[in-house]
Design an enzyme around this catalytic site. Structure first.
Site, PDB file in Angstrom:
ATOM      1  N   THR A   1      46.582  35.880 -33.072  1.00  0.00           N
ATOM      2  CA  THR A   1      47.486  34.874 -32.494  1.00  0.00           C
ATOM      3  C   THR A   1      48.581  34.476 -33.462  1.00  0.00           C
ATOM      4  O   THR A   1      49.708  34.195 -33.074  1.00  0.00           O
ATOM      5  CB  THR A   1      46.661  33.642 -32.070  1.00  0.00           C
ATOM      6  OG1 THR A   1      45.801  34.027 -31.010  1.00  0.00           O
ATOM      7  CG2 THR A   1      47.542  32.495 -31.623  1.00  0.00           C
TER       8      THR A   1
ATOM      9  N   ASP B   1      39.246  34.913 -33.833  1.00  0.00           N
ATOM     10  CA  ASP B   1      38.019  35.151 -33.058  1.00  0.00           C
ATOM     11  C   ASP B   1      36.954  35.890 -33.865  1.00  0.00           C
ATOM     12  O   ASP B   1      35.770  35.663 -33.666  1.00  0.00           O
ATOM     13  CB  ASP B   1      38.326  35.952 -31.786  1.00  0.00           C
ATOM     14  CG  ASP B   1      39.039  35.098 -30.751  1.00  0.00           C
ATOM     15  OD1 ASP B   1      39.345  35.617 -29.661  1.00  0.00           O
ATOM     16  OD2 ASP B   1      39.295  33.918 -31.054  1.00  0.00           O
TER      17      ASP B   1
HETATM   18  N1  DAS Z   1      44.114  36.368 -30.556  1.00  0.00           N
HETATM   19  C1  DAS Z   1      42.722  36.076 -30.890  1.00  0.00           C
HETATM   20  C2  DAS Z   1      42.296  36.949 -32.070  1.00  0.00           C
HETATM   21  O1  DAS Z   1      43.060  37.855 -32.412  1.00  0.00           O
HETATM   22  C3  DAS Z   1      42.535  34.640 -31.222  1.00  0.00           C
HETATM   23  C4  DAS Z   1      43.269  34.204 -32.472  1.00  0.00           C
HETATM   24  O2  DAS Z   1      43.886  34.957 -33.181  1.00  0.00           O
HETATM   25  O3  DAS Z   1      43.199  33.005 -32.742  1.00  0.00           O
HETATM   26  O4  DAS Z   1      41.209  36.717 -32.624  1.00  0.00           O
END
Ligand code: DAS
Length: 315
Positions: free
Chosen positions: A14, A93
């Site tokens: 993200t 994640d």
């Molecule tokens: N996009 C998800 C990940 O890549 C969640 C994040 O990055 O916070 O784990």
């Protein structure tokens, strides 16, 4: 004064994503990510950051090979003795897994700091720039040497060991199950191929004992169980654990409970002590995601069952 040099390795997540991306717009590169943090870097003084884009994936879509590649990229960067430290931008994640895997192969005392974001790079409330600046500051600071891999998120700087994502939305996304888990480093480099298969699943009333046979049918060399309570389960699972151990599968029992030690207790035939008697190895502190990473790293580097047991006894 010679500038302090660090490397920033970007892997996606993200922190580098744009909410408006319809798939046509690639994630921000490490260089662009660094640019977003400029406003927060003013207090960093003379820190020279070199960026490298390893991958750009959502961390839930990473492969085991991707995670080992991150560990190898960190070691490659630290081959430069003049480097002060390394920052890794990563999805939140599975950050607890990748950061711990790197920690297990991090035989250097220089700081390695993972960071990410809960809001996308183009969000008006993006938290990435501040997290990246915090991570650069920590990686460039000698105070954090010999602490192993760290995670900078939401103003906190936590050891990777014992970390777990505790909030789907809070900027302080992570918590620590125990802040005194000993740092154990495997004295071999992370293998690029030949990774063991290690599966994990949670236990609950009515859980199918067939899940263990299913993992074995997928050629799992290791299985991690998220037990109930202090590491308990149903007697039928205990029986399947015995069968798996007899087949040479290494079984580790942790718990679904977020805090407290995993301590074998007497149960109705499914207590932790019964799982231990069935041959399962107790993960006293690591929760299932990190217990699985430890078992994955150990089995992927040729550890025997006794060596795995010794590892979990030490931590
Ligand atoms: N996009 C998800 C990940 O890549 C969640 C994040 O990055 O916070 O784990």
């Amino acid at each position: 004064m010679t500038a302090t040099r660090i490397v920033l390795i970007s892997t996606g997540g993200t922190v580098s994503a744009r909410a408006t991306a319809d798939g046509a717009v690639p994630a921000l590169s490490g260089h662009d990510l660094l640019g977003t943090a400029d406003g927060d870097r003013h207090a960093l003084g003379e820190v020279e950051v070199t960026t490298t884009d390893l991958m750009a994936v959502d961390s839930s879509a990473m492969s085991v090979a991707d995670q080992f590649a991150i560990a190898a990229a960190v070691r490659d960067a630290l081959a430069d003795p003049a480097l002060a430290g390394v920052v890794v931008t990563h999805g939140t994640d599975t950050m607890e897994e990748s950061a711990y895997l790197v920690d297990l192969f991090h035989s250097d005392d220089r700081p390695v700091v993972f960071t990410g974001a809960q809001h996308t790079a183009d969000s008006p409330t993006s938290d990435g720039p501040r997290n990246i600046a915090d991570a650069i500051r920590a990686a460039a600071t000698a105070d954090h040497r010999s602490r192993g891999v760290l995670v900078a998120m939401g103003g906190r700087l936590l050891p990777a060991r014992g970390l777990f994502k505790s909030s789907t939305t809070a900027l302080e996304a992570f918590d620590t199950v125990h802040d005194a888990i000993p740092r154990v480093v495997l004295d071999v480099p992370p293998p690029a191929t030949g990774h063991a298969r290690v599966d994990a699943f949670g236990l609950y009333p009515g859980v199918s004992p067939g899940l263990i046979a299913a993992a074995m049918s997928q050629h799992a060399a290791g299985i991690v169980l998220a037990g109930t309570g202090s590491g308990n389960t149903h007697p039928d699972i205990t029986a399947e654990v015995s069968a798996a151990v007899r087949e040479g599968i290494v079984v580790v029992v942790s718990t679904r409970v977020p805090f407290g030690p995993v301590v074998p207790t007497y149960g109705g035939g499914g207590g932790g002590v019964d799982l231990e008697r069935a041959g399962a190895i107790v993960s006293r502190w690591l929760r299932p995601p990190q217990a699985r990473i430890a078992l994955l790293a150990l089995l992927s580097t040729g550890a025997t069952t006794d060596e795995v047991r010794d590892f979990f006894v030490r931590i």
